[in-house]
Design an enzyme around this catalytic site. Structure first.
Site, PDB file in Angstrom:
ATOM      1  N   HIS A 206       0.807  -1.226   0.000  1.00  0.00           N
ATOM      2  CA  HIS A 206       0.000   0.000   0.000  1.00  0.00           C
ATOM      3  C   HIS A 206       0.844   1.282   0.000  1.00  0.00           C
ATOM      4  CE1 HIS A 206       0.593   0.140   4.379  1.00  0.00           C
ATOM      5  NE2 HIS A 206       0.245   1.407   4.299  1.00  0.00           N
ATOM      6  N   ASP A 263       7.654  -6.746   8.891  1.00  0.00           N
ATOM      7  CA  ASP A 263       6.433  -5.961   8.706  1.00  0.00           C
ATOM      8  C   ASP A 263       6.637  -4.793   7.736  1.00  0.00           C
ATOM      9  OD1 ASP A 263       3.742  -5.320   9.317  1.00  0.00           O
ATOM     10  OD2 ASP A 263       4.368  -3.848  10.813  1.00  0.00           O
ATOM     11  N   HIS A 268       7.478  -2.125   2.353  1.00  0.00           N
ATOM     12  CA  HIS A 268       7.268  -0.679   2.255  1.00  0.00           C
ATOM     13  C   HIS A 268       8.579   0.115   2.101  1.00  0.00           C
ATOM     14  CE1 HIS A 268       3.394  -1.956   3.362  1.00  0.00           C
ATOM     15  NE2 HIS A 268       3.474  -1.827   4.662  1.00  0.00           N
TER      16      HIS A 268
HETATM   17  C1  BG6 Z   1       1.355  -1.955   7.575  1.00  0.00           C
HETATM   18  C2  BG6 Z   1       2.027  -2.525   8.777  1.00  0.00           C
HETATM   19  O1  BG6 Z   1       1.638  -2.703   6.427  1.00  0.00           O
HETATM   20  O2  BG6 Z   1       1.795  -0.612   7.384  1.00  0.00           O
HETATM   21  C3  BG6 Z   1       1.734  -1.690  10.001  1.00  0.00           C
HETATM   22  O3  BG6 Z   1       1.593  -3.862   8.980  1.00  0.00           O
HETATM   23  C4  BG6 Z   1       2.119  -0.244   9.753  1.00  0.00           C
HETATM   24  O4  BG6 Z   1       2.417  -2.201  11.134  1.00  0.00           O
HETATM   25  C5  BG6 Z   1       1.494   0.259   8.465  1.00  0.00           C
HETATM   26  O5  BG6 Z   1       1.669   0.525  10.850  1.00  0.00           O
HETATM   27  C6  BG6 Z   1       2.019   1.631   8.103  1.00  0.00           C
HETATM   28  O6  BG6 Z   1       1.296   2.149   7.030  1.00  0.00           O
HETATM   29  P1  BG6 Z   1       0.910   3.692   6.950  1.00  0.00           P
HETATM   30  O7  BG6 Z   1       0.245   3.842   5.639  1.00  0.00           O
HETATM   31  O8  BG6 Z   1       0.016   3.959   8.132  1.00  0.00           O
HETATM   32  O9  BG6 Z   1       2.189   4.431   7.059  1.00  0.00           O
END
Ligand code: BG6
EC number: 1.1.1.49
Length: 529
Positions: A206, A263, A268
């Site tokens: 995402h 995670d 990410h």
């Molecule tokens: C998720 C993780 O994929 O991304 C979470 O599992 C994390 O632990 C989150 O908090 C962070 O995403 P964003 O968009 O809130 O920065």
């Protein structure tokens, strides 16, 4: 040619076409992801008119339920977001758009392990093709715990749902985590690709749905100014920070087996690295872009355990509120050695980046929620200033702020006004909010739209996922074997453990940028004068 001017203005009417007819089947329709992100994203797409006119949603989950019951629970949840302060916090719900969406929502009770569920899905899809003219096109969204990814894909395959036989498309969106290490990611890819072609698989990350992340590539390749400097000749190092103030938020059970590295990093954080480090693709075609990204992953050296540090939060004060230690969170072992913080030094061994370390860090319960990519350029020679009041010259920083402040800032040196030569670090700032109207966006809108329109650019290809796990696999294995850590080792509400500072300090005069929101010109990062 005349001089071009730029001005801040409201966004022009979107020329983006609506997605074509389809049904979306959400496995895990009653789950948290569907509630918090997928439904708000669909609603946002409905308000911007990007969903197809011929559209239907089928939520599948194991609890009893009816179409009406599911619609009501989601309506209540949508109302609950109004005026909140999360990812989705509308001032009000647009009744027309929500009713439009709600009337297209249907529910099916089904066990993901039971072949009958998939037969029932097939029958419902057949009905919807008739009642909602979906054309037989179907997007299967796996908003389920990762242990069900393979099961659901197998179920779809066995029921003949992955091919329609009449030219309609069938696609599957798979959430994260895609595997837990290299071996499990390879096994999952092999299982999925026995049933689906790669062009049917949409592995979601995402972070790629975030405008500021997508913009990194545009910023680099649409500006003649920076790209000539974007290499080992001019860049000293890169720092990437994804700092969160939240803790594990009731997800202790999941997090215990996962930890900060799994995670956040191979998914990410590596997406951010890929955007910064990739070579220009020959086109914006999905495979051209993804091939250049996988080149970056392939050039990453496997991280050595001595280049990785981990931490775990103790009790503390986060944003003025007292917080518990990780070990005191629900479903967490009181002697847990799971890391809630990780920092790595990453080497990308190619012509552009050899010798330029990428320092990455991410953690929970840190002092501020801020994600940024910061490029530190090599300092200018100081000889000219040796006989002046100037003690040292700060290197230039280019900071790309991903969230929550969205923008880009460039720090450079100027002469402090006055009779003597003295320097001051100042900043030029670009803030999205000064140029573009705020939009309700939870980050899944583009991804859902792209999956409906068949654009895989922002999704992970099998080889990307596997290469990313390869890079961190040695560290995971080492941590799995090594002696328990002296945890907890950072107080909630701080910048992380001291060991992370040492990771940079041992490479010379390098230090992490402060973890805090960047409010603008008064707080350059970090002018000492
Ligand atoms: C998720 C993780 O994929 O991304 C979470 O599992 C994390 O632990 C989150 O908090 C962070 O995403 P964003 O968009 O809130 O920065």
């Amino acid at each position: 040619m005349g001089e071009q001017t730029v001005s801040a203005s409201a966004a022009p009417e979107s020329s983006t076409p609506k997605a074509g007819p389809c049904a979306m089947v959400i496995f895990g329709g009653g789950g948290d992801l569907t509630k918090r992100l997928v439904t708000p994203a669909l609603y946002n797409l409905a308000t911007t008119g990007l969903l197809p006119d011929d559209f239907a949603i089928l939520g599948v989950d194991h609890s009893d339920g009816t179409d009406e019951g599911w619609r009501d629970s989601l309506s209540e949840m949508m109302q609950g977001f109004v005026g909140g302060s999360g990812e989705f916090d509308p001032a009000k719900i647009d009744v027309e758009a929500w009713d439009w969406l709600k009337s297209r929502m249907f529910y099916l009770k089904g066990d993901f392990e039971d072949p009958k569920t998939f037969e029932a899905v097939k029958a419902r899809l057949g009905d919807l093709a008739g009642s909602h003219s979906t054309g037989g096109n179907a997007l299967f969204y796996l908003a389920v715990a990762d242990r069900f990814f393979g099961t659901v894909v197998d179920g779809l395959g066995a029921a003949g749902l992955t091919e329609s036989g009449d030219g309609a498309w069938r696609r599957v969106v798979i959430e994260k985590p895609f595997g837990h290490d290299l071996a499990s990611a390879q096994a999952l890819n092999a299982r999925v690709l026995k049933v689906l072609r790669e062009d049917q698989v949409y592995r979601i990350d995402h972070f790629l749905g975030k405008e500021t992340v997508q913009n990194i590539m545009t910023f680099r390749f649409a500006n003649g100014l920076f790209e000539p400097l974007w290499n080992r000749d001019h860049i000293d190092h890169v720092q990437i920070t994804v700092a969160e103030t939240v803790g594990v938020e009731g997800r202790g059970g999941f997090y215990e087996a996962t930890g900060a590295l799994r995670d956040m990093v191979p998914n990410h954080v590596f997406q951010l690295v890929a955007m910064v480090a990739m070579e220009p693709p020959v086109s914006f075609g999905a495979d051209d872009v993804r091939s250049r990204k996988v080149d970056v992953f392939k050039s990453m050296k496997t991280v050595k355990p001595e280049h990785a540090v981990r931490g775990q939060y103790a009790a503390g004060t986060v944003l003025g509120k007292p917080t518990e230690a990780y070990r005191a969170e629900p479903h967490v072992d009181p002697r847990s050695h799971t890391e809630t913080y990780v920092a790595l030094k990453l080497d990308i061994d190619n012509w552009r980046w050899a010798g330029v370390p990428f320092y990455l860090r991410t953690g929970k319960h840190m002092s501020a929620r801020t994600s940024e990519v910061a490029i530190r350029f090599k300092p200018a020679p100081t000889a000219l200033f040796a006989a002046t009041e100037t003690s040292d010259i700060q290197a230039n920083w280019l900071a790309i702020q991903i969230q929550p402040e969205e923008g880009i800032s460039l720090q450079f040196e100027v002469k402090r006004p006055g009779p003597v030569v003295d320097l001051k670090s100042v900043k030029m700032n670009f803030a999205y909010k000064d140029w573009f109207p705020a939009q309700q966006n939870v980050g899944y809108e583009t991804l859902l739209y792209d999956a409906m329109t068949g654009d895989q650019t922002l999704f992970q290809r099998a080889d990307q996922v596997e290469e990313a796990w390869r890079v961190v696999d040695g560290v995971l294995a080492h941590w799995g074997r090594s002696a328990p850590q002296d945890f907890p080792d950072y107080a909630g509400g701080t910048a992380g453990p001291v060991s992370a500072d040492l990771l940079l300090a041992r490479d010379g005069d390098r230090a992490w940028r402060p973890v805090r929101l960047d409010p603008g010109p008064k707080q350059p990062g970090e002018p000492s004068k």
